[in-house]
Design a protein around this motif. Sequence first.
Motif, PDB file in Angstrom:
ATOM      1  N   ARG A  17       0.843  -1.062   0.033  1.00 19.34           N
ATOM      2  CA  ARG A  17      -0.114   0.102  -0.059  1.00 19.34           C
ATOM      3  C   ARG A  17       0.936   1.149  -0.011  1.00 19.34           C
ATOM      4  O   ARG A  17       0.486   2.284  -0.687  1.00 19.34           O
ATOM      5  CB  ARG A  17      -1.012  -0.110   1.246  1.00 19.34           C
ATOM      6  N   PHE A  20       2.379   2.183  -3.221  1.00 20.95           N
ATOM      7  CA  PHE A  20       1.465   2.288  -4.201  1.00 20.95           C
ATOM      8  C   PHE A  20       1.356   3.980  -4.071  1.00 20.95           C
ATOM      9  O   PHE A  20       1.368   4.739  -4.928  1.00 20.95           O
ATOM     10  CB  PHE A  20       0.146   1.820  -3.961  1.00 20.95           C
ATOM     11  N   LEU A  24       2.475   6.844  -6.577  1.00 20.44           N
ATOM     12  CA  LEU A  24       1.401   7.869  -6.947  1.00 20.44           C
ATOM     13  C   LEU A  24       1.879   9.165  -6.702  1.00 20.44           C
ATOM     14  O   LEU A  24       1.609  10.052  -7.649  1.00 20.44           O
ATOM     15  CB  LEU A  24       0.046   7.696  -6.190  1.00 20.44           C
ATOM     16  N   ALA A  80      -6.664  17.991  -6.020  1.00 19.18           N
ATOM     17  CA  ALA A  80      -7.547  16.995  -5.060  1.00 19.18           C
ATOM     18  C   ALA A  80      -7.003  15.522  -5.015  1.00 19.18           C
ATOM     19  O   ALA A  80      -6.890  14.919  -3.741  1.00 19.18           O
ATOM     20  CB  ALA A  80      -8.939  16.913  -5.669  1.00 19.18           C
ATOM     21  N   VAL A  81      -6.479  15.051  -6.135  1.00 18.40           N
ATOM     22  CA  VAL A  81      -5.708  13.824  -6.005  1.00 18.40           C
ATOM     23  C   VAL A  81      -4.373  13.878  -5.144  1.00 18.40           C
ATOM     24  O   VAL A  81      -4.202  12.727  -4.066  1.00 18.40           O
ATOM     25  CB  VAL A  81      -5.431  13.146  -7.231  1.00 18.40           C
ATOM     26  N   ALA A  84      -5.402  14.007  -1.576  1.00 19.21           N
ATOM     27  CA  ALA A  84      -6.071  12.462  -1.177  1.00 19.21           C
ATOM     28  C   ALA A  84      -4.855  11.612  -1.111  1.00 19.21           C
ATOM     29  O   ALA A  84      -5.256  10.807  -0.168  1.00 19.21           O
ATOM     30  CB  ALA A  84      -7.099  12.091  -2.237  1.00 19.21           C
ATOM     31  N   LEU A  88      -4.232   9.324   2.687  1.00 17.93           N
ATOM     32  CA  LEU A  88      -4.404   8.030   2.416  1.00 17.93           C
ATOM     33  C   LEU A  88      -3.013   7.693   2.935  1.00 17.93           C
ATOM     34  O   LEU A  88      -2.967   6.606   3.778  1.00 17.93           O
ATOM     35  CB  LEU A  88      -4.239   7.716   0.915  1.00 17.93           C
ATOM     36  N   ASP A  91      -3.297   7.707   6.685  1.00 24.73           N
ATOM     37  CA  ASP A  91      -4.227   6.475   7.143  1.00 24.73           C
ATOM     38  C   ASP A  91      -3.682   5.277   7.140  1.00 24.73           C
ATOM     39  O   ASP A  91      -3.594   4.509   8.297  1.00 24.73           O
ATOM     40  CB  ASP A  91      -5.540   6.601   6.165  1.00 24.73           C
ATOM     41  N   TYR A  92      -2.694   5.143   6.146  1.00 24.47           N
ATOM     42  CA  TYR A  92      -2.142   3.582   6.205  1.00 24.47           C
ATOM     43  C   TYR A  92      -0.979   3.495   7.152  1.00 24.47           C
ATOM     44  O   TYR A  92      -0.817   2.495   7.926  1.00 24.47           O
ATOM     45  CB  TYR A  92      -1.455   3.303   4.875  1.00 24.47           C
ATOM     46  N   ARG A  95      -2.547   3.308  10.564  1.00 24.01           N
ATOM     47  CA  ARG A  95      -2.827   1.769  11.042  1.00 24.01           C
ATOM     48  C   ARG A  95      -1.655   0.902  11.040  1.00 24.01           C
ATOM     49  O   ARG A  95      -1.730  -0.004  12.017  1.00 24.01           O
ATOM     50  CB  ARG A  95      -3.708   1.360   9.692  1.00 24.01           C
TER      51      ARG A  95
ATOM     52  N   ASP B  18     -14.004  15.408  -4.673  1.00 21.19           N
ATOM     53  CA  ASP B  18     -13.094  15.082  -4.059  1.00 21.19           C
ATOM     54  C   ASP B  18     -13.020  13.767  -3.181  1.00 21.19           C
ATOM     55  O   ASP B  18     -12.032  13.058  -2.973  1.00 21.19           O
ATOM     56  CB  ASP B  18     -12.803  16.038  -2.723  1.00 21.19           C
ATOM     57  N   PHE B  21     -12.233  10.714  -5.848  1.00 22.22           N
ATOM     58  CA  PHE B  21     -10.817  10.623  -5.927  1.00 22.22           C
ATOM     59  C   PHE B  21     -10.255   9.855  -4.747  1.00 22.22           C
ATOM     60  O   PHE B  21      -9.591   8.878  -5.089  1.00 22.22           O
ATOM     61  CB  PHE B  21      -9.933  12.178  -5.978  1.00 22.22           C
ATOM     62  N   ALA B  22     -10.790  10.345  -3.631  1.00 21.59           N
ATOM     63  CA  ALA B  22     -10.138   9.641  -2.524  1.00 21.59           C
ATOM     64  C   ALA B  22     -10.367   8.236  -2.335  1.00 21.59           C
ATOM     65  O   ALA B  22      -9.635   7.173  -2.155  1.00 21.59           O
ATOM     66  CB  ALA B  22     -10.531  10.007  -1.215  1.00 21.59           C
ATOM     67  N   LEU B  25      -8.520   6.248  -5.036  1.00 20.61           N
ATOM     68  CA  LEU B  25      -7.178   5.907  -4.637  1.00 20.61           C
ATOM     69  C   LEU B  25      -6.829   4.756  -3.658  1.00 20.61           C
ATOM     70  O   LEU B  25      -5.948   3.989  -3.537  1.00 20.61           O
ATOM     71  CB  LEU B  25      -6.543   7.333  -3.931  1.00 20.61           C
ATOM     72  N   ALA B  26      -7.885   4.823  -2.771  1.00 23.60           N
ATOM     73  CA  ALA B  26      -8.108   3.676  -1.600  1.00 23.60           C
ATOM     74  C   ALA B  26      -8.272   2.719  -2.315  1.00 23.60           C
ATOM     75  O   ALA B  26      -7.405   1.501  -1.889  1.00 23.60           O
ATOM     76  CB  ALA B  26      -9.025   3.940  -0.678  1.00 23.60           C
ATOM     77  N   GLY B  28      -7.041   1.654  -5.397  1.00 24.58           N
ATOM     78  CA  GLY B  28      -5.755   1.217  -6.212  1.00 24.58           C
ATOM     79  C   GLY B  28      -5.002   0.781  -5.317  1.00 24.58           C
ATOM     80  O   GLY B  28      -3.977  -0.197  -5.560  1.00 24.58           O
ATOM     81  N   ALA B  29      -4.789   1.256  -3.706  1.00 26.10           N
ATOM     82  CA  ALA B  29      -3.693   1.000  -2.963  1.00 26.10           C
ATOM     83  C   ALA B  29      -4.263  -0.498  -2.626  1.00 26.10           C
ATOM     84  O   ALA B  29      -3.380  -1.512  -2.460  1.00 26.10           O
ATOM     85  CB  ALA B  29      -3.874   2.065  -1.833  1.00 26.10           C
ATOM     86  N   GLU B  30      -5.369  -0.773  -2.422  1.00 24.07           N
ATOM     87  CA  GLU B  30      -5.863  -1.976  -1.953  1.00 24.07           C
ATOM     88  C   GLU B  30      -5.711  -3.038  -3.070  1.00 24.07           C
ATOM     89  O   GLU B  30      -5.401  -4.176  -2.821  1.00 24.07           O
ATOM     90  CB  GLU B  30      -7.391  -1.961  -1.426  1.00 24.07           C
ATOM     91  N   THR B  79     -12.963   1.684   5.089  1.00 22.82           N
ATOM     92  CA  THR B  79     -12.073   2.659   4.579  1.00 22.82           C
ATOM     93  C   THR B  79     -12.543   3.274   3.408  1.00 22.82           C
ATOM     94  O   THR B  79     -12.224   4.600   3.196  1.00 22.82           O
ATOM     95  CB  THR B  79     -10.760   1.454   4.067  1.00 22.82           C
TER      96      THR B  79
END
Lengths: 386, 99
Positions: A17, A20, A24, A80-81, A84, A88, A91-92, A95, B18, B21-22, B25-26, B28-30, B79
């Motif tokens: 993750r 990634f 990104l 925005a990406v 985000a 993300l 968040d990871y 965790r 927004d 997009f979030a 992305l989540a 994609g990571a997963e 998530t």
Amino acid sequence: MQFHPESPVLHDADLSRLRFVTDLKRHLFAKAGPENRRLYEARLAHPDDKAPRSPQAAGARREEIRLGMEAEPYFQAWSAVLRASQDLMWDYVGRVVDGDLDRLTDRFAAAKARSSGSVTTDPTLAVPDYLASRDTHRMPGSYHADQRPDDVRAGAVYDLGGAIYQLGIGNATGALLNDSRGRTLVAFLHRNYPALAPLRILDMGCSAGHNTAPVCAAFPKAEVHAIDIGAAMVRYAFLRAEGLGLPAHFSQQNAEHTNFEDGSFDLVVSQIVLHETTPEAMQRIIAESFRLLRPGGVAVHLEVPIRYEHFDVFDQFFRSWEQYYNDEPNIEGVGVADFRQLAEQAGFTGVHTGFQPIPAKDVPTPALSASPLPGSWYIVAGTRPA
Amino acid sequence: MPALNSQTVQLCGDPNIDRLFAMVLALGAELTAVSEELDTLKRVITEQKLLAPDSLKRYRPSPDAQAERDAARSAFVATLMAPFEQAIGAPGEARAGAR
């Protein structure tokens, strides 16, 4: 895996993750980011934008460009990406740390019992408004969250998240150790102050201690102190330093006004701290570094390489993206600051300012560059006169 | 995890963009994590000759295994939905809703 002996444990899925997120970010910065300049040139550029203008005088035009870009769908989506991707990442990383927090807390208690270093927290310390009013770079809880006994969470999260961020912007020189600032600062010191043999060193705003470590390693005879605003930061930084065999004395303090006595250090440093404060706090931190030096002592403040005088007005805005959209409080303050004047006003002499490349293996350390170089940090340094 | 305290502006005209997009992305990571884990599994069991032909196709999870899968899937859905939950009361929310 662990990236240093006391780091959180990362499992394969965590690494997948986080890789990634890193890929990104790299793509967004290196591949998709430059499209924003083409967009500006096609839609918003004015012939006067290329004319030399002082960073202060260009403020109104920077604001026009910001509003113009915010109306553009490409800039909206790219931003925005990117934002985000930051959320993300935290968040990871959060965790990963939460899954390992009990073990890290136990490791902290064990290290405290056997260490030659120390860690001191201050529950009464006030968090300055520039840090309390938002979570800097969108790390939930920021530097100062302290939520359980012997909490080390914020430090562990910042250690790993900061490393992932650096990889994302293309600085892979320290891998997950993320120590390029400390190594750059040491290289600068060795080249410019070859006779300096400090016995007492202070690192102001050390966060997780990842850039305190190279300073400790470079001056093994010195007693190193390191301060940060966050209790969980200094606890984790202490643990991290113990694991690397580079013990130091960590305490929870505000770099604007510490409790150390006048003239009590030979070397005082800060590393990417000023851009997370305010213009007024920067002055106070530089003045505090002067107060803490013995006559003949040296201070080095290392910063992000964002200096508006080297940028056209679009880059002045665009290189400050993190201030507008990533909860960074003072990128513009650093961008427009006259650091030579600030240092001299504080009383420093022999002031150096410029860009120092991150050291590379088998390459002699070059002199500070007056203009930006890829892969460099900005430095302002000076001596307290004897 | 502490809640985020942010002063940044709404970027896209519609705040749901927004959030979308979030979410992407989540995902994609997963997807990256799952693909790499599956790749690891296939390589390990192939190298160690642990797998009879069609074993994967014929596999049915035990109740305990199914319960573990259910818990993991619920966590993933949480998530995926987090951007919606975090956005309640965010700047721009009322303005977008009024359009």
